[in-house]
Design an enzyme around this catalytic site. Structure first.
Site, PDB file in Angstrom:
ATOM      1  N   TYR A  87       0.504  -1.113  -0.266  1.00 54.44           N
ATOM      2  CA  TYR A  87      -0.026  -0.143  -0.059  1.00 54.44           C
ATOM      3  C   TYR A  87       0.742   1.304   0.133  1.00 54.44           C
ATOM      4  CZ  TYR A  87      -3.703  -2.909   1.395  1.00 54.44           C
ATOM      5  OH  TYR A  87      -4.948  -4.578   1.208  1.00 54.44           O
ATOM      6  N   ASN A 108     -11.928  -2.044  -5.001  1.00 55.04           N
ATOM      7  CA  ASN A 108     -12.049  -2.822  -6.469  1.00 55.04           C
ATOM      8  C   ASN A 108     -13.072  -3.445  -7.153  1.00 55.04           C
ATOM      9  OD1 ASN A 108     -11.528  -3.699  -8.631  1.00 55.04           O
ATOM     10  ND2 ASN A 108      -9.610  -5.059  -7.844  1.00 55.04           N
ATOM     11  N   CYS A 116      -5.868  -6.717  -6.808  1.00 57.36           N
ATOM     12  CA  CYS A 116      -6.136  -5.987  -5.733  1.00 57.36           C
ATOM     13  C   CYS A 116      -5.246  -7.146  -5.112  1.00 57.36           C
ATOM     14  CB  CYS A 116      -7.143  -5.793  -5.646  1.00 57.36           C
ATOM     15  SG  CYS A 116      -8.305  -6.555  -5.314  1.00 57.36           S
TER      16      CYS A 116
END
Length: 151
Positions: A87, A108, A116
């Site tokens: 992240y 998402n 992701c």
């Protein structure tokens, strides 16, 4: 809007098309087998990915989300098969903080296709937007060989 299903080792996935682009994938959505060329190709590509035969999707995508979410989705799409980022990596790349990156990942609408699962926290796995949470994330990372100590 047309929807097609594919049964995978992760469960049944429902793929939604809007105006000639994929807009959503959900687990165990209402059964449907709409026949459009795009949905047929999406089913083919997702099946090939799940069997380990496809490394890169080539599908038109139109995920919903604001400007930051779109930037995060593009950044996730740029991560090669079998690789991961944190992240924090994406936050630095996009000039923001880790929390908004995590929120965008969690929102998402096209998990698996927008990967992701390739985004990790600094100290571990982080979350996952698809059904099954981190168990599904681990399974996808193992499929790609992208988290070596899990393999």
């Amino acid at each position: 809007m047309p929807v097609a299903d594919i049964d995978t080792w992760l469960g049944r996935l429902s793929i939604e098309e809007t105006d000639g682009a994929l807009t959503r994938i959900q687990w165990n959505g209402p059964p449907s087998q709409d026949k459009t060329p795009l949905l047929a190709e999406a089913v083919r590509q997702i099946g090939a990915y799940m069997s380990g035969d496809l490394k890169t999707f080539d599908l038109p995508l139109a995920p919903r989300g604001g400007e930051l979410h779109q930037a995060v989705f593009r950044a996730m799409l740029a991560i090669p098969y079998g690789q991961t980022r944190t992240y924090g990596d994406l936050a630095r790349e996009l000039g923001t903080y880790g929390q908004p990156i995590g929120q965008a990942c969690g929102a998402n609408p096209l998990p698996i296709v927008i990967p992701c699962h390739r985004i990790l926290s600094a100290n571990g796995l982080g979350g996952y937007s698809g059904d099954g949470g981190t168990e599904t994330k681990i399974a996808l990372l193992k499929l790609e060989g992208g988290y070596p100590f899990l393999v």
